[in-house]
Motif scaffolding. Sequence first.
Motif, mmCIF file in Angstrom:
data_model
loop_
_atom_site.group_PDB
_atom_site.id
_atom_site.type_symbol
_atom_site.label_atom_id
_atom_site.label_comp_id
_atom_site.label_asym_id
_atom_site.label_seq_id
_atom_site.Cartn_x
_atom_site.Cartn_y
_atom_site.Cartn_z
ATOM 1 N N SER A 113 0.858 -1.190 0.000
ATOM 2 C CA SER A 113 0.000 0.000 0.000
ATOM 3 C C SER A 113 0.889 1.233 0.000
ATOM 4 O O SER A 113 1.684 1.425 0.922
ATOM 5 C CB SER A 113 -0.883 0.035 1.249
ATOM 6 N N VAL A 114 0.748 2.046 -1.048
ATOM 7 C CA VAL A 114 1.537 3.277 -1.157
ATOM 8 C C VAL A 114 0.580 4.462 -0.999
ATOM 9 O O VAL A 114 -0.503 4.463 -1.579
ATOM 10 C CB VAL A 114 2.267 3.324 -2.523
ATOM 11 N N PHE A 115 0.992 5.437 -0.202
ATOM 12 C CA PHE A 115 0.125 6.582 0.096
ATOM 13 C C PHE A 115 0.756 7.870 -0.400
ATOM 14 O O PHE A 115 1.909 8.146 -0.096
ATOM 15 C CB PHE A 115 -0.146 6.662 1.602
ATOM 16 N N VAL A 116 -0.050 8.630 -1.137
ATOM 17 C CA VAL A 116 0.434 9.879 -1.705
ATOM 18 C C VAL A 116 -0.478 10.994 -1.226
ATOM 19 O O VAL A 116 -1.702 10.863 -1.281
ATOM 20 C CB VAL A 116 0.402 9.801 -3.251
ATOM 21 N N ALA A 117 0.138 12.076 -0.729
ATOM 22 C CA ALA A 117 -0.634 13.283 -0.431
ATOM 23 C C ALA A 117 -0.416 14.201 -1.617
ATOM 24 O O ALA A 117 0.725 14.409 -2.031
ATOM 25 C CB ALA A 117 -0.114 13.944 0.847
ATOM 26 N N THR A 118 -1.500 14.725 -2.205
ATOM 27 C CA THR A 118 -1.309 15.617 -3.355
ATOM 28 C C THR A 118 -2.278 16.790 -3.314
ATOM 29 O O THR A 118 -3.396 16.664 -2.807
ATOM 30 C CB THR A 118 -1.451 14.853 -4.701
ATOM 31 N N ASP A 119 -1.801 17.924 -3.836
ATOM 32 C CA ASP A 119 -2.691 19.087 -3.990
ATOM 33 C C ASP A 119 -3.105 19.242 -5.450
ATOM 34 O O ASP A 119 -3.604 20.278 -5.854
ATOM 35 C CB ASP A 119 -2.016 20.357 -3.460
#
Length: 429
Positions: free
Chosen positions: A200-206
């Motif tokens: 599981s890879v988690f990305v925070a993006t705007d």
Amino acid sequence: MNILLLGSGGREHAFAWKIVQSPKCSQLYVAPGNAGTASIAKNIQLSITDFEGIKNFILDHAIDLVVVGPEEPLVKGIVDFLLKDDQTSNIPVVGPSQLGATLEGSKDFSKRFMQRNNVPTAAYETFTANEIEAGLAYLETQKLPIVLKADGLAAGKGVLICQSLKEAKDSFKEMLLDQKFGEASAKVVVEEFLHGIELSVFVATDGKNYKILPEAKDYKRIGEGDTGLNTGGMGAVSPVIFADNAYMNKVEELVVKPTVEGLAKENIPYKGFLFIGLMNNNGQPYVIEYNVRMGDPETEAVLPRITSDFVELLEGIGTGTLENYNLEISPEYATTVVMVSGGYPEAYQKGFPITLPSLTENTIVFHAGTSTNEKGELINQGGRVLACTGLGKTLENALKNAFSTVQKIHWEKSYYRKDIGQDILKLMK
Ligand code: AMP
Ligand code: GLY
């Protein structure tokens, strides 16, 4: 800042725990929350899909930031609702637009997005009830096992891995003709089976910039050795041994960059978390699915490893200024063991009193399906009840800390998996 967090699971307790540690938070409200969030924030009796009610609460309580935990309100369009209303349009929201949430809400949409943007994924075709014959013919050309996926949200049950052609054909017909998963299986994705270990890879993006959060592995099935029915997740570990720098660089170049660039290029507004479910196939990452939120229970292992200010991260996402955020991650291990009600994920009894121990250093208990009864006792109220996280300099230590807490917690018929992390320990030897 006054912050409103939507949701009631272990993920939201972990968010709340991290948010209230920030000096930037003056008041946190959680709707509807659980007994764990009630102990550190103010729970609000509001449904996460009552958009009007949420808007009125935001205005009445001078909310400065809204954070959406689960997918349901996102797929139903809460972000568009708030951003299109003149009274709430200037309040940053952490969560993608309804179009962005379709990456989780429709498997067919997400597969087409991956194909357009050259994101590695399993080969597939999509069929509707009008295309039964073509679909059955396609199944005949596929190698076993065959993966069938209901296009829409099906509470984690919409994926079937069929071991024979007959099983695949029967299930295919049940999904399309008998609406096995209701509206969700009005379209069915037929997919190539991928071998390997999931990550599981988690990305925070705007929507323009992104930060890759600590990765995790979760344990999906109810039984030890990953057997039995699928659940929302029985445990998690972070970091994951095979996700070393070289592997994560590959994930960034082949998956994360084309995904975030694809969102921008296709004008899909996305300010939120993106959870990429990957299969590691001989060192190559393939995307199994996108989720438009953080994972649960992965969040309960991932967030304790983030040492930089969490509210600043949320602000960066919601205001489009993520570029300026300096994400700091602890090299420590975090492991989470989920305690569930006996019988889950099928029928289970609620309302048993739970005794919680006093916590030792390096252990955290996050609440999921808990509440308090009229006597003020803590009780189990859902299937997944508590997520016990242990931290440590080694995986062994982190696991020891998590399990030592689990062993001190009791309620009637509670259950947990004793093998969380054991596969990763073996890989490390
Ligand atoms: P999803 O809802 O797409 O995450 O699928 C649920 C689970 O089914 C995944 O976490 C995998 O364990 C498994 N799965 C889904 N797609 C595939 C695939 N193409 N090959 C192998 N396993 C899969
Ligand atoms: N743990 C998997 C999920 O949150 O969907």
